[in-house]
Design a protein around this motif. Structure first.
Motif, mmCIF file in Angstrom:
data_model
loop_
_atom_site.group_PDB
_atom_site.id
_atom_site.type_symbol
_atom_site.label_atom_id
_atom_site.label_comp_id
_atom_site.label_asym_id
_atom_site.label_seq_id
_atom_site.Cartn_x
_atom_site.Cartn_y
_atom_site.Cartn_z
ATOM 1 N N SER A 1 0.726 -1.245 -0.050
ATOM 2 C CA SER A 1 -0.048 -0.060 -0.060
ATOM 3 C C SER A 1 0.856 1.386 0.106
ATOM 4 C CB SER A 1 -0.887 0.150 1.190
ATOM 5 O OG SER A 1 -1.493 1.333 1.356
ATOM 6 N N ASP A 2 0.767 2.202 -0.992
ATOM 7 C CA ASP A 2 1.353 3.484 -1.196
ATOM 8 C C ASP A 2 1.284 4.366 0.102
ATOM 9 O OD1 ASP A 2 2.342 2.961 -3.721
ATOM 10 O OD2 ASP A 2 0.504 4.029 -4.480
ATOM 11 N N SER A 3 -0.107 4.527 0.644
ATOM 12 C CA SER A 3 -0.216 5.192 1.919
ATOM 13 C C SER A 3 0.170 4.785 3.054
ATOM 14 C CB SER A 3 -1.795 5.602 2.000
ATOM 15 O OG SER A 3 -2.550 4.261 2.016
ATOM 16 N N ILE A 4 0.345 3.501 3.227
ATOM 17 C CA ILE A 4 0.756 2.920 4.635
ATOM 18 C C ILE A 4 2.203 3.117 4.478
ATOM 19 C CG2 ILE A 4 0.971 0.797 6.022
ATOM 20 C CD1 ILE A 4 -2.001 -0.013 5.071
ATOM 21 N N ALA A 5 2.759 2.746 3.404
ATOM 22 C CA ALA A 5 4.275 2.791 3.335
ATOM 23 C C ALA A 5 4.846 4.189 3.646
ATOM 24 C CB ALA A 5 4.625 2.350 1.891
ATOM 25 N N GLU A 6 4.035 5.241 3.139
ATOM 26 C CA GLU A 6 4.529 6.754 3.442
ATOM 27 C C GLU A 6 4.373 7.063 4.536
ATOM 28 O OE1 GLU A 6 1.946 9.061 0.818
ATOM 29 O OE2 GLU A 6 2.656 8.381 -0.981
ATOM 30 N N GLU A 7 3.318 6.581 5.528
ATOM 31 C CA GLU A 7 3.108 6.637 6.824
ATOM 32 C C GLU A 7 4.338 6.111 7.802
ATOM 33 O OE1 GLU A 7 -0.951 5.636 8.380
ATOM 34 O OE2 GLU A 7 -1.425 6.590 6.584
ATOM 35 N N LEU A 8 4.513 4.721 7.261
ATOM 36 C CA LEU A 8 5.646 3.998 7.767
ATOM 37 C C LEU A 8 7.104 4.575 7.629
ATOM 38 C CD1 LEU A 8 4.604 0.377 7.426
ATOM 39 C CD2 LEU A 8 4.143 1.860 9.500
ATOM 40 N N VAL A 9 7.151 5.204 6.594
ATOM 41 C CA VAL A 9 8.701 5.911 6.235
ATOM 42 C C VAL A 9 8.605 7.037 7.355
ATOM 43 C CG1 VAL A 9 10.026 7.372 4.776
ATOM 44 C CG2 VAL A 9 8.861 5.201 3.853
ATOM 45 N N GLN A 10 7.332 7.909 7.385
ATOM 46 C CA GLN A 10 7.469 9.046 8.430
ATOM 47 C C GLN A 10 7.647 8.570 9.946
ATOM 48 O OE1 GLN A 10 7.906 12.212 7.510
ATOM 49 N NE2 GLN A 10 7.743 11.330 5.305
ATOM 50 N N GLU A 11 6.946 7.519 10.107
ATOM 51 C CA GLU A 11 7.036 6.725 11.544
ATOM 52 C C GLU A 11 8.541 6.429 11.900
ATOM 53 O OE1 GLU A 11 5.917 5.792 15.332
ATOM 54 O OE2 GLU A 11 5.185 6.840 13.785
ATOM 55 N N THR A 12 9.232 5.849 10.714
ATOM 56 C CA THR A 12 10.466 5.207 10.959
ATOM 57 C C THR A 12 11.546 6.294 11.348
ATOM 58 O OG1 THR A 12 9.987 3.368 9.351
ATOM 59 C CG2 THR A 12 12.314 4.226 9.631
ATOM 60 N N PHE A 13 11.463 7.321 10.414
ATOM 61 C CA PHE A 13 12.511 8.777 10.896
ATOM 62 C C PHE A 13 11.833 9.321 12.094
ATOM 63 C CE2 PHE A 13 13.705 8.007 6.375
ATOM 64 C CZ PHE A 13 14.992 8.094 6.563
ATOM 65 N N TYR A 14 10.420 9.408 12.482
ATOM 66 C CA TYR A 14 10.325 9.930 13.751
ATOM 67 C C TYR A 14 10.962 8.941 14.574
ATOM 68 C CZ TYR A 14 7.520 11.012 17.979
ATOM 69 O OH TYR A 14 7.098 11.320 19.096
ATOM 70 N N ARG A 15 10.855 7.615 14.712
ATOM 71 C CA ARG A 15 11.336 6.740 15.717
ATOM 72 C C ARG A 15 12.893 7.067 15.790
ATOM 73 N NH1 ARG A 15 8.201 1.081 15.714
ATOM 74 N NH2 ARG A 15 6.024 2.101 16.014
ATOM 75 N N ALA A 16 13.434 6.958 14.453
ATOM 76 C CA ALA A 16 15.117 7.055 14.399
ATOM 77 C C ALA A 16 15.555 8.280 15.020
ATOM 78 C CB ALA A 16 15.235 7.238 12.942
ATOM 79 N N THR A 17 14.717 9.570 14.901
ATOM 80 C CA THR A 17 15.043 10.700 15.561
ATOM 81 C C THR A 17 15.045 10.698 17.184
ATOM 82 O OG1 THR A 17 14.217 12.063 13.742
ATOM 83 C CG2 THR A 17 14.479 13.127 15.718
ATOM 84 N N LEU A 18 13.965 9.876 17.421
ATOM 85 C CA LEU A 18 13.881 9.796 18.968
ATOM 86 C C LEU A 18 15.198 9.100 19.656
ATOM 87 C CD1 LEU A 18 10.123 9.187 19.524
ATOM 88 C CD2 LEU A 18 11.406 11.244 19.831
ATOM 89 N N SER A 19 15.531 8.027 18.792
ATOM 90 C CA SER A 19 16.459 7.061 19.299
ATOM 91 C C SER A 19 17.788 7.285 19.054
ATOM 92 C CB SER A 19 16.268 5.711 19.035
ATOM 93 O OG SER A 19 15.943 5.328 17.752
ATOM 94 N N LEU A 20 18.152 8.470 18.220
ATOM 95 C CA LEU A 20 19.342 8.745 17.706
ATOM 96 C C LEU A 20 20.501 8.768 18.874
ATOM 97 C CD1 LEU A 20 20.543 9.628 14.847
ATOM 98 C CD2 LEU A 20 19.999 11.941 15.340
ATOM 99 N N ASP A 21 20.071 9.374 19.804
ATOM 100 C CA ASP A 21 21.020 9.293 21.007
ATOM 101 C C ASP A 21 21.345 8.153 21.535
ATOM 102 O OD1 ASP A 21 21.010 12.130 21.139
ATOM 103 O OD2 ASP A 21 19.312 12.155 22.520
ATOM 104 N N LEU A 22 20.615 7.019 21.252
ATOM 105 C CA LEU A 22 20.810 5.808 21.593
ATOM 106 C C LEU A 22 21.478 4.726 20.547
ATOM 107 C CD1 LEU A 22 17.425 4.520 23.022
ATOM 108 C CD2 LEU A 22 19.312 5.225 24.519
#
Length: 184
Positions: free
Chosen positions: A30-51
């Motif tokens: 799904s295009d829309s779900i993939a787009e949402e998950l990319v955003q969520e991935t980078f959000y999570r990556a940003t939060l855990s960047l210090d770890l």
């Protein structure tokens, strides 16, 4: 956020957003779900960047993306709705201004068949084949991304290719060993 960290994050985003989108698109269909998950991935990556402990960024991001996908899959499974394939996204017409349109159509058909067969595979087989065949990860990168041993990577790739071939044979499709003929 410090300027250096922001610049680093922007560089990583520009380098990996598109490949992560295609990876997640193959997993979800799904295009829309993939787009949402990319955003969520980078959000999570940003939060855990210090770890983050400094390993390869590519493997780390794919691991975050896979975990994000698995969380979403579990959440949707709880609601008894898992979008395995978005048939509407394949209804678009693609016509290349170069080459023979019939060949483009055949290549699209073969690519669609490969995707259909891939969706019949268990998630771990789809993931490992995608990382190896589409993203061209080394066995070592796959092992790090999926947090499994090198031997497990080799065995799982072998089994996934065998299962893919069995499904293709059962459906009367003929692809080369890697299934790369029509993969984009």
């Amino acid at each position: 956020m410090k300027k250096q960290r922001k610049d680093d994050l922007e560089t990583v985003y520009l380098a990996y957003a598109k490949p992560l989108y295609f990876y997640l698109l193959k997993l979800t269909g799904s295009d829309s779900i993939a787009e949402e998950l990319v955003q969520e991935t980078f959000y999570r990556a940003t939060l855990s960047l210090d770890l983050y402990d400094g390993r390869q960024v590519k493997s780390w991001l794919y691991k975050v993306a896979r975990n994000t996908y698995m969380d979403e899959w579990r959440k949707r499974k709880r609601w008894k709705w898992v979008p395995l394939y978005d048939y509407l996204s394949n209804s678009e017409e693609y016509v290349s201004p170069y080459g023979v349109p019939e060949e483009d159509l055949l290549n699209q058909e073969k690519s669609g068949e490969i995707q259909d067969i891939s969706l019949l595979l268990p998630e771990n087989y789809r993931t490992i084949l995608y990382l190896r065949e589409y993203e061209e990860f080394s066995y070592e990168e796959i092992a790090e991304t999926l947090e499994i041993t090198l031997d497990q990577v080799k065995v799982t790739i072998h089994r996934a290719r065998q299962r893919f071939k069995q499904l293709a044979d059962r459906l009367g499709k003929d692809f080369d060993r890697s299934g790369k003929d029509g993969m984009e």
